[in-house]
Design a protein around this motif. Sequence first.
Motif, short mmCIF file in Angstrom:
data_model
loop_
_atom_site.label_atom_id
_atom_site.label_comp_id
_atom_site.label_asym_id
_atom_site.label_seq_id
_atom_site.Cartn_x
_atom_site.Cartn_y
_atom_site.Cartn_z
N ALA A 434 9.42 -1.27 -4.01
CA ALA A 434 8.09 -1.77 -4.36
C ALA A 434 8.03 -3.28 -4.42
CB ALA A 434 7.65 -1.17 -5.70
N GLU A 435 9.17 -3.93 -4.61
CA GLU A 435 9.16 -5.37 -4.78
C GLU A 435 9.79 -6.15 -3.63
OE1 GLU A 435 10.98 -6.00 -8.56
OE2 GLU A 435 9.25 -5.26 -9.69
N SER A 436 10.40 -5.45 -2.68
CA SER A 436 11.05 -6.17 -1.58
C SER A 436 10.46 -5.84 -0.22
CB SER A 436 12.56 -5.84 -1.56
OG SER A 436 12.78 -4.47 -1.27
N ASN A 437 9.35 -5.11 -0.20
CA ASN A 437 8.75 -4.72 1.08
C ASN A 437 7.91 -5.85 1.67
OD1 ASN A 437 5.64 -4.13 0.48
ND2 ASN A 437 6.83 -3.37 -1.25
N GLY A 438 7.56 -5.70 2.94
CA GLY A 438 6.85 -6.76 3.65
C GLY A 438 5.45 -7.01 3.15
N LEU A 439 4.77 -5.98 2.63
CA LEU A 439 3.40 -6.15 2.16
C LEU A 439 3.34 -7.07 0.95
CD1 LEU A 439 0.40 -5.32 2.40
CD2 LEU A 439 0.92 -3.39 0.89
N THR A 440 4.16 -6.81 -0.05
CA THR A 440 4.17 -7.67 -1.24
C THR A 440 4.67 -9.07 -0.89
OG1 THR A 440 6.34 -6.82 -1.86
CG2 THR A 440 4.44 -5.76 -2.83
N TYR A 441 5.58 -9.15 0.08
CA TYR A 441 6.11 -10.45 0.51
C TYR A 441 5.00 -11.31 1.11
CZ TYR A 441 9.28 -13.69 2.92
OH TYR A 441 9.93 -14.81 3.38
N VAL A 442 4.17 -10.72 1.96
CA VAL A 442 3.07 -11.45 2.58
C VAL A 442 2.04 -11.87 1.54
CG1 VAL A 442 1.08 -11.21 4.13
CG2 VAL A 442 3.33 -10.49 4.88
N ILE A 443 1.70 -10.98 0.61
CA ILE A 443 0.72 -11.30 -0.42
C ILE A 443 1.16 -12.52 -1.21
CG2 ILE A 443 -0.30 -10.49 -2.59
CD1 ILE A 443 -0.32 -7.67 -1.37
N ASN A 444 2.43 -12.56 -1.56
CA ASN A 444 2.95 -13.68 -2.34
C ASN A 444 2.96 -14.98 -1.54
OD1 ASN A 444 4.39 -14.64 -4.86
ND2 ASN A 444 5.95 -15.09 -3.33
N LYS A 445 3.37 -14.91 -0.28
CA LYS A 445 3.51 -16.11 0.54
C LYS A 445 2.16 -16.69 0.97
CE LYS A 445 7.99 -16.56 0.68
NZ LYS A 445 8.66 -17.76 0.11
N PHE A 446 1.15 -15.84 1.18
CA PHE A 446 -0.14 -16.31 1.68
C PHE A 446 -1.17 -16.49 0.57
CE2 PHE A 446 1.66 -15.23 5.73
CZ PHE A 446 1.00 -16.01 6.65
N LYS A 447 -0.73 -16.43 -0.67
CA LYS A 447 -1.64 -16.62 -1.80
C LYS A 447 -2.26 -18.00 -1.73
CE LYS A 447 0.41 -17.15 -5.70
NZ LYS A 447 1.17 -16.83 -6.92
N GLY A 448 -3.59 -18.06 -1.63
CA GLY A 448 -4.28 -19.33 -1.63
C GLY A 448 -4.43 -20.00 -0.28
N VAL A 449 -3.85 -19.45 0.78
CA VAL A 449 -4.02 -20.02 2.11
C VAL A 449 -5.47 -19.82 2.56
CG1 VAL A 449 -3.29 -19.87 4.52
CG2 VAL A 449 -1.60 -19.66 2.70
N ASP A 450 -6.07 -20.85 3.14
CA ASP A 450 -7.52 -20.82 3.37
C ASP A 450 -7.97 -19.87 4.46
OD1 ASP A 450 -6.55 -22.20 5.49
OD2 ASP A 450 -7.68 -24.04 5.15
N ILE A 451 -7.04 -19.26 5.22
CA ILE A 451 -7.45 -18.27 6.23
C ILE A 451 -6.94 -16.88 5.86
CG2 ILE A 451 -7.62 -19.93 8.11
CD1 ILE A 451 -4.90 -18.89 9.10
N ALA A 452 -6.56 -16.69 4.60
CA ALA A 452 -6.04 -15.40 4.15
C ALA A 452 -6.73 -14.96 2.87
CB ALA A 452 -4.52 -15.48 3.93
N ALA A 453 -6.81 -13.64 2.68
CA ALA A 453 -7.41 -13.09 1.47
C ALA A 453 -6.69 -11.80 1.10
CB ALA A 453 -8.91 -12.82 1.67
N THR A 454 -6.63 -11.54 -0.21
CA THR A 454 -6.01 -10.33 -0.74
C THR A 454 -6.99 -9.61 -1.65
OG1 THR A 454 -3.74 -11.16 -0.65
CG2 THR A 454 -4.20 -9.45 -2.26
N VAL A 455 -7.04 -8.29 -1.52
CA VAL A 455 -7.87 -7.48 -2.40
C VAL A 455 -7.03 -6.32 -2.91
CG1 VAL A 455 -9.90 -6.00 -2.62
CG2 VAL A 455 -10.02 -8.09 -1.23
N THR A 456 -7.04 -6.11 -4.22
CA THR A 456 -6.36 -4.97 -4.82
C THR A 456 -7.41 -3.93 -5.21
OG1 THR A 456 -4.60 -6.37 -5.70
CG2 THR A 456 -4.87 -4.19 -6.69
#
Length: 473
Positions: A434-456
């Motif tokens: 749950a903590e080492s998969n690619g989805l959570t990795y991308v969410i953490n790395k792209f947090k705040g990038v102006d061409i990316a968005a996350t919705v839970t």
Amino acid sequence: MNAAGKVKNFVLDTNVVLHDPLAITKFGNSNVIIPIYVVEEVDNFKKQLNELGRAARLFSRTLDEYRQKGNLAQGVQMPTGGLLRVIPTERKYMPQDNIATSKNSPDTLIMSVALRVQSEEPNIPCIFITKDTNLRIRADGMGLQSENYEERSISIDSLYPGAEELRVDGSLIDELYQTREVTLQFDDASDKAQFAYKCRELEEGYKGDEELLLYANEYVRLIDRNEDNHTAMARILPQQNKLTSLVTTRPGFSGCWGIKPRNKEQHFALDCLLDDNIKLVTLLGKAGTGKTLIALAAGLQKATEEQAFSKLLVARPIFPLGKDVGFLPGGIEDKLNPWMQPIFDNVEFLMGLNEEDKRRGRRSYKELIDMGLLQIEALTYIRGRSIPNQYIIVDEAQNLTPHEVKTIITRVGQGTKVVLTGDPYQIDNPYVDAESNGLTYVINKFKGVDIAATVTLSKGERSKLAELASNLL
């Protein structure tokens, strides 16, 4: 993982180097010891044509590069300052229960190398690094300090949710409804990915020097501090210093391919899915929250109705739930159909097809495929491609490793949008969690990038029974 400081000895398990083949470079100025039995286990994977095979080959090449610089048994200096060694164990370091039964399993041999290092170099702390929970328990029972490999892990509990609730003055909400945009006052931040907005206008109880941290494309639910029922939904536009209302709440929005959002998270999701300026969207949520359905509806809307993209490309990793059924007959399309059936079901639902329609031969998802507007494929064949002007949905992205997600996103060409959907608590890939998969990795790395968005997404909308099962089971 280890900053410059006291030197330690880190002994790595096979699952660590297969998870991250460059793990040996992640321990700072400390020494890294590779049990020779790890090399033997890695050799069993190097011919596989998958991510494990790639990791095994990269790890072997990396070791060979260091071998050419010196003797690995004695230790080769790494750029980080520590020594890299490849060593075996000795019988006297084998756990006594295993000597009595001759159970020299690879795990036992690897752990005994750590016991040897700990015994022969008592003045240097020795830490056994493995992603195997039971092996860490065994190591603890043998008096050996053991840790999980967490260099790439992100705590699931502290994962960026993509949305906040703010108590504001009611006039701000009224202005947002009237003008669709509200200008904010904020202080310049040195980190462009994160913007600090003063709480004077937005947050109740502002004390003068406090800051409310909001990110680019973060969603906010504004609540009137004097009337709880007076609310509005908006998204941060940091480049324009503004809050903007959502496209789904504006007059004239009649739905997206026949569906309308049922809760605030679905409003947030559709807003970023329909915004062409947001090139990367990550949708996180449990089963039944509508992640895949909403993503498909937005993709079909953009590719067919608005023609903003040349086609909708849907891909998902192939991992069976439970025991695998084995090889499937037929060509590539026949082999993929069982894995892609959830996608077909969702597309047919969006097209309003029922069983009677199918019997009468009414158009189905196959018509969209024949017209070149919809393409569904496995992720196996994406490496090496360049994909321009397409709307890409990667379903079940929680089963991907960080490297696999990187491979997918770096395939994106001009005008392409990528949507990753998944549930970190439903993982079928045995090599990620749950903590080492690619989805959570991308969410953490792209947090705040102006061409990316996350919705839970948190509320299940599939059915009352599905929601109860998700919460209770």
